[in-house]
Design an enzyme around this catalytic site. Structure first.
Site, PDB file in Angstrom:
ATOM      1  N   ARG A 163     -16.251  38.249  41.124  1.00 41.90           N
ATOM      2  CA  ARG A 163     -15.735  37.391  42.189  1.00 41.90           C
ATOM      3  C   ARG A 163     -15.191  36.059  41.649  1.00 41.90           C
ATOM      4  NH1 ARG A 163     -19.760  34.749  46.031  1.00 41.90           N
ATOM      5  NH2 ARG A 163     -21.101  36.298  45.037  1.00 41.90           N
ATOM      6  N   TYR A 170       0.828  -1.209   0.000  1.00 35.90           N
ATOM      7  CA  TYR A 170       0.000   0.000   0.000  1.00 35.90           C
ATOM      8  C   TYR A 170       0.863   1.261   0.000  1.00 35.90           C
ATOM      9  CZ  TYR A 170      -3.210   3.692   1.281  1.00 35.90           C
ATOM     10  OH  TYR A 170      -3.916   4.858   1.285  1.00 35.90           O
ATOM     11  N   ASN A 214      -0.281  13.109   3.915  1.00 33.03           N
ATOM     12  CA  ASN A 214      -1.026  12.333   4.892  1.00 33.03           C
ATOM     13  C   ASN A 214      -0.649  12.694   6.323  1.00 33.03           C
ATOM     14  OD1 ASN A 214      -2.783  10.365   5.776  1.00 33.03           O
ATOM     15  ND2 ASN A 214      -2.013   8.825   4.346  1.00 33.03           N
ATOM     16  N   GLY A 224      -6.743   4.893  -0.753  1.00 29.64           N
ATOM     17  CA  GLY A 224      -8.099   4.965  -0.220  1.00 29.64           C
ATOM     18  C   GLY A 224      -8.934   3.801  -0.703  1.00 29.64           C
TER      19      GLY A 224
END
Length: 522
Positions: A285, A54, A197, A61
């Site tokens: 306060r 890959y 990426n 994708g």
């Protein structure tokens, strides 16, 4: 000029600010160059094998199932950059783009991306030449990282698309590279994907927001103290022993800052005079509790940023040794992972937007109290010179209220949303880029809100005739007047005064004037 050396172990927030805002030069360490070459050797070995890997020899994708032949791989890397450079909308600010590029270079230099040393050097050369790719507002879902913004940056490295030169003129990127003697890169296996990426855009914006908020939270402590003083409030609620029994660090720091500003004030402690009060209103306060909670939120966000700065965010990543999806001749491997998901960064960006909205909200409530004759303990209506003839700061508070209203809308989390993409392969995204963009807007608006409180509080203090403010308050008033923030008087064109107050807060002059008397604020 300051130089930042990028190694293999990450960079610091100061490094990011130096490059993004200060224009610092960037150099690659020898260690980084060696790591880049070693990781590239692993990728080259894998690319030569017949097995699909890959990001090296496949599509991306939802198209990752296709094996890409060697003769098409360079085209594949060019195509992913060109097709992913699909941003729309206004241009993103120069400092954001420089942070984006620098942080991508940081990950590339980790030795976990497989990018060649010459590509990393080109990234540094582009930064050093002052060339800024044109990046657009819309296009990132924050997973897989900031794809579209990073693609526009990678397109510039290829000599394509548009970029801004150091003179501020937008020209074709190829012309700018040629003018600075930079050769466009020819991408090889995995390099296009590695340049796109990452969560670098959202991280860069987080780091810059934290730097701005550090000044703004100190500024808010000062303006809160000025308002307390103008309202003749009591500083007893700021006593360290009260905050020690609820030991949130941010709360203690804010209370200490307010107490330092109010030291030796002749205005505090008059709450028992003509119209006795048992207690001040919550907006006065509880100022340290609200600002302190924001400070503690910032501390958590810094921790996340520090972890990200030490990270190598890419998919896939190159790792040494072991068994995995694929092997190299040097024993390395390439692994798919989910580290590109922006959730850790997106969450804290949204947390900060909530804190910013609340800080602005409490500041606006104090301003409104200063202008209301029924709650201001003796001040004229709207701090006007001749109420009825003059409207005073009535509409300044309208502007402040409009800013706060928008901040509340900006506080709605982007990270709670997710829209599936890439044919349901990327079916959950972080929206971290969107969270970062709205936080930048929120920080900008907070600055304006505090500027209005400063403007009102300094005028109100000057209207307390016969009572001397604290030395730190006097120093702030004098510095503000010298910076063009005008004091009380008949109605006049108010926008320039508010703009001067905005610049006084935004540029850090409010904090600087205070610290000349108090010493460093926490």
């Amino acid at each position: 000029m300051h130089t930042v050396v990028v190694g293999t172990s990450g960079v610091t927030a100061s490094d990011v600010l130096a490059v993004a805002r200060g224009g610092a030069r960037v150099e690659l360490s020898k260690e980084a160059v060696a790591a880049l070459a070693a990781a590239r050797g692993i990728v080259d070995a894998l690319a030569a094998k017949p097995d699909p890997v890959y990001g090296v020899s496949t599509g991306f994708g939802a198209l990752a199932t296709r094996h890409i032949s060697q003769e098409l791989r360079a085209q594949l890397q060019r195509n992913i950059v060109r097709s992913h450079a699909a941003g729309m909308g206004p241009r993103v600010e120069r400092e954001v783009v420089r942070a984006l590029m620098f942080l991508r270079l940081k990950t590339v230099c980790s030795g976990h991306t497989g990018v060649r040393p010459e590509v990393a050097q080109t990234m540094a050369d582009v930064l050093n030449a002052g060339i800024t790719p044109v990046v657009h507002e819309y296009g990132s879902l924050g997973c897989s990282g900031d794809l579209a913004p990073l693609s526009h940056c990678a397109l510039t490295l290829m000599g394509e698309g548009d970029a801004e030169g150091p003179d501020g003129t937008v020209r074709p990127a190829g012309e700018l590279l040629a003018a600075h003697g930079i050769a466009p890169v020819e991408l090889r296996e995995k390099e296009g994907l590695a340049l796109l990426n990452g969560t670098d855009g959202m991280l860069g914006m987080l780091i810059m927001a934290l730097a701005d908020l550090d000044t703004l939270y100190k500024s808010a402590d000062v303006t809160a103290a000025l308002s307390l003083e103008a309202l003749l409030g009591t500083d007893k609620v700021l006593a360290p022993e009260l905050h020690a029994i609820r030991p949130h660090p941010g709360q203690g720091a804010s209370a200490a800052n307010m107490l330092a500003v109010l030291k030796d004030s002749g205005l505090t402690g008059h709450h028992q005079d003509d119209a006795p009060r048992v207690q001040d209103a919550y907006s006065v306060r509880c100022a340290p509790q609200v600002a302190g909670a924001g400070r503690d939120t910032m501390a958590h966000a810094r921790l996340v940023a520090e972890r990200e700065l030490a990270s190598a965010v890419d998919n896939p990543v190159v790792l040494p040794g072991g068994t995995s999806q694929a092997f190299g001749t040097e024993g390395g491997r390439v692994e798919s992972n989910g580290n590109f998901h922006g959730a850790p960064v997106a969450y804290v960006l949204d947390f900060l937007a909530i804190a910013v909205a609340d800080l602005a909200s409490i500041a606006e409530r104090r301003t409104d109290r200063l202008l209301d004759k029924n709650r201001s303990h003796g001040l004229p209506p709207f701090l006007a010179d001749d109420a009825g003839v003059d409207s005073g700061l009535m509409i300044a508070q309208y502007t402040q209220a409009a800013l706060v209203s928008e901040l509340k809308r900006l506080a709605v989390p982007a990270s709670a949303d997710s829209i599936p993409s890439s044919a349901m392969q990327e079916d959950h995204v972080s929206m971290g880029w969107s969270a970062a963009r709205k936080l930048r807007h929120a920080v900008d608006n907070l600055t304006r809100v505090l500027a209005v409180e400063l403007y009102a509080a300094t005028r109100a203090i000057e209207l307390r005739e016969g009572l001397a403010p604290a030395p730190a308050s006097r120093a702030v008033i004098d510095a503000a007047r010298a910076a063009g923030v005008k004091g009380a008087g008949p109605d006049r064109f108010l926008a320039p005064d508010l703009a001067a107050a905005d610049a006084f807060v935004r540029g850090g002059e409010l904090v600087a004037a205070t610290e000349k008397v108090t010493g460093p604020l926490q």
